[in-house]
Structures are given as C-alpha cells and as structure tokens.
Write a protein that holds these residues in place. Sequence first.
Motif, short mmCIF file in Angstrom:
data_model
loop_
_atom_site.label_atom_id
_atom_site.label_comp_id
_atom_site.label_asym_id
_atom_site.label_seq_id
_atom_site.Cartn_x
_atom_site.Cartn_y
_atom_site.Cartn_z
N GLY A 1 0.81 -1.21 0.00
CA GLY A 1 0.00 0.00 0.00
C GLY A 1 0.84 1.26 0.00
O GLY A 1 0.54 2.23 -0.69
N GLY A 2 1.92 1.26 0.79
CA GLY A 2 2.78 2.43 0.85
C GLY A 2 3.46 2.72 -0.47
O GLY A 2 3.58 3.89 -0.88
N MET A 3 3.90 1.69 -1.16
CA MET A 3 4.54 1.87 -2.46
C MET A 3 3.54 2.39 -3.49
O MET A 3 3.86 3.25 -4.31
CB MET A 3 5.17 0.57 -2.93
CG MET A 3 6.38 0.14 -2.11
SD MET A 3 7.01 -1.47 -2.61
CE MET A 3 7.78 -1.07 -4.19
N VAL B 1 3.75 3.70 9.14
CA VAL B 1 4.35 4.92 9.69
C VAL B 1 5.55 5.37 8.86
O VAL B 1 5.73 6.56 8.61
CB VAL B 1 4.76 4.69 11.15
CG1 VAL B 1 5.56 5.88 11.68
CG2 VAL B 1 3.53 4.46 12.02
N GLN B 2 6.37 4.41 8.43
CA GLN B 2 7.57 4.76 7.66
C GLN B 2 7.19 5.43 6.34
O GLN B 2 7.78 6.45 5.96
CB GLN B 2 8.43 3.52 7.41
CG GLN B 2 9.17 3.01 8.62
CD GLN B 2 8.30 2.14 9.53
OE1 GLN B 2 7.14 1.88 9.22
NE2 GLN B 2 8.85 1.72 10.65
N SER B 3 6.21 4.85 5.63
CA SER B 3 5.79 5.44 4.36
C SER B 3 5.16 6.81 4.56
O SER B 3 5.40 7.74 3.79
CB SER B 3 4.80 4.51 3.64
OG SER B 3 5.45 3.38 3.12
N ARG B 4 4.36 6.93 5.61
CA ARG B 4 3.72 8.22 5.89
C ARG B 4 4.78 9.29 6.15
O ARG B 4 4.71 10.39 5.60
CB ARG B 4 2.78 8.11 7.08
CG ARG B 4 2.10 9.43 7.43
CD ARG B 4 1.14 9.27 8.59
NE ARG B 4 0.08 8.36 8.23
CZ ARG B 4 -0.56 7.57 9.09
NH1 ARG B 4 -0.22 7.58 10.36
NH2 ARG B 4 -1.53 6.78 8.68
N ASN B 5 5.76 8.97 6.97
CA ASN B 5 6.81 9.95 7.27
C ASN B 5 7.59 10.31 6.01
O ASN B 5 7.93 11.49 5.80
CB ASN B 5 7.77 9.38 8.33
CG ASN B 5 7.15 9.37 9.72
OD1 ASN B 5 6.16 10.04 9.97
ND2 ASN B 5 7.74 8.60 10.62
N ALA B 6 7.89 9.32 5.17
CA ALA B 6 8.65 9.57 3.95
C ALA B 6 7.86 10.46 2.99
O ALA B 6 8.41 11.37 2.37
CB ALA B 6 9.02 8.25 3.28
N THR C 1 -5.98 17.27 2.24
CA THR C 1 -7.00 16.76 3.16
C THR C 1 -6.48 15.50 3.84
O THR C 1 -5.69 14.74 3.26
CB THR C 1 -8.32 16.39 2.45
OG1 THR C 1 -8.16 15.16 1.74
CG2 THR C 1 -8.76 17.48 1.49
N SER C 2 -6.92 15.31 5.06
CA SER C 2 -6.53 14.11 5.80
C SER C 2 -7.44 13.94 7.01
O SER C 2 -8.03 14.91 7.50
CB SER C 2 -5.07 14.19 6.26
OG SER C 2 -4.71 13.04 7.00
N HIS C 3 -7.52 12.72 7.51
CA HIS C 3 -8.17 12.46 8.78
C HIS C 3 -7.15 12.30 9.91
O HIS C 3 -7.53 12.11 11.06
CB HIS C 3 -9.04 11.19 8.70
CG HIS C 3 -10.31 11.40 7.93
ND1 HIS C 3 -10.47 11.02 6.62
CD2 HIS C 3 -11.49 11.98 8.29
CE1 HIS C 3 -11.69 11.33 6.20
NE2 HIS C 3 -12.32 11.92 7.20
N HIS C 4 -5.87 12.38 9.58
CA HIS C 4 -4.81 12.29 10.58
C HIS C 4 -4.53 13.69 11.12
O HIS C 4 -3.78 14.45 10.53
CB HIS C 4 -3.54 11.69 9.97
CG HIS C 4 -3.69 10.29 9.49
ND1 HIS C 4 -3.81 9.22 10.36
CD2 HIS C 4 -3.76 9.77 8.24
CE1 HIS C 4 -3.94 8.10 9.66
NE2 HIS C 4 -3.92 8.42 8.37
N MET C 5 -5.14 14.02 12.26
CA MET C 5 -5.02 15.37 12.78
C MET C 5 -3.60 15.71 13.22
O MET C 5 -3.14 16.85 13.05
CB MET C 5 -5.99 15.59 13.94
CG MET C 5 -7.46 15.62 13.52
SD MET C 5 -7.85 16.95 12.35
CE MET C 5 -8.12 16.00 10.86
N SER C 6 -2.89 14.75 13.80
CA SER C 6 -1.52 15.04 14.22
C SER C 6 -0.64 15.30 13.01
O SER C 6 0.24 16.18 13.04
CB SER C 6 -0.96 13.88 15.05
OG SER C 6 -0.96 12.67 14.31
#
Length: 252
Positions: free
Chosen positions: A145-147, A175-180, A198-203
């Motif tokens: 999914g991340g790729m 988490v790794q893909s999100r940070n990258a 847009t995102s649902h990840h508030m942090s």
Amino acid sequence: MMESGGRVCIEIQHVSKKYKGAQESSLSDVSLNILTGDVFGLLGPNGAGKTTLISILCGIVPATSGDISFYVDGQSLSESQRKSRIGFVPQEYAFYQELSPRQNLDYFGAMYNIPKTKLEERREYLLQVLGLAKAADNKVETFSGGMKRRVNLAIGIIHEPAILFLDEPTVGVDVQSRNAIIRYLQSVNETGTTIIYTSHHMSEAEEFCKNIALIDHGKVIAKGEIQALKTEHHVASLQSLFINLTGDAYRD
C-alpha cells in the motif's frame, strides 16, 4: 492579487454545489483565500464536503454557483493553463496496476507533453527520491500500500505543478511510508509549490499544514492559522479543536 500576509494563489468566492437529485447541498457558500507557497489543510468529518471542493477546484466536477480564480506568479491562470500548472493526487489509486512505475510515469508524463529527455530525468529523479527505483520495472499490482501511494504521488507531480492538491495522500500506509511521503511533500513545498491537503490524521495535519479550513455539512466553520485557532478556542491540539467544533458523534 495581494492580501494581508501574502499573495493569493487560489480565490474561492461563494462556491456551492448541489448534486442532481440530492436534498441538501454538498457545499454551501464557501469562500476562502489560499496564499502562494502555503500548505493549506481542508479538514472535516466524513461527508463534510472536502473531496467535493477539491474536485471542483481541480475541474473534475462543476460548481453549482460561485467563482474560483487561480494565480501563479501573480498572473491569473486561464482554464487552458490550469491543466499544466495544477497537480492532483486523489485518494483512489490513479494509475495502471498492470504497468510498472516507470511505464506509468512515461504514460502520464506524455499526457502533459513533457519533452522526452526532461521526462526521463524527472521520472528517474522521482523513482529515486520516493524509494521506487529498485522496483521501477515491476508491476504496480504487486506493490504494498505504501509503495502504491508513492506511485500515486509521483504521477501527480510528474509535471512539476505550481499548485498541488492532495486528497488523503497517506491513507492506509505504515508509519515509515507516511513519514517519507510527508517529508518529501515538505521539500516540494519549500521549492515554492502551493499545497492543498486533506486528511483524517489530525496530528499529521497539525505538523504539515500552516493554515486550515474546517468544513462541516458543506460550510466553513473555522479558518486560519492553526496556532491562532487553538489559542482562540482554548485547546491544546488540532484534534481537540476538530472535536470541539464538529462534535464526537459517528459520521458514517
């Protein structure tokens, strides 16, 4: 066009949208100014109207009423100019699963009429910087999914847009893909690209965005700089602000 704080990139004036057969409007009298070089968050619960607004801004669906103007380097963009200056990374995968990342980038790059040599350079740069080089000739359908998210992103920015729309660019990734992905998008913004996200990840949104608009039931219920909004509403985090203004009921 200028306003206090900087040069306007996108001017949204009284935009509404009511889909055929719908009882209620998906957007109602939305007005926003997004500044050049900003990372602007469009946030809200499910069904709030965020994706509808992005779809209108990208020219995918028409507004029922209202006006939208785009400016790059202080110059107004015509309808025909918008395709080459705007990039869109949708929440859904927008590539050919049976093709490789390299083939996908060649195909979509050709749609933007990027010269062959420049396209090759841009393609190889994106494959490298987004961690796809080793799998560049493998079918995307075999990817994690991340790729796949990173392939989606590469396609949306292959033509180096001045304005980039991102609809949930990190949904469903580790988490790794999100940070990258976020780290790379920050570098894109630093080169001058205006980002609407847009995102649902508030942090994630709190870390990534400079300014936001909270949308609920098709209306803007708060807008401005994140820290100023937190101070105004006496909350410690963007998530607390979100819950305070939209409630904690289920939104299915």
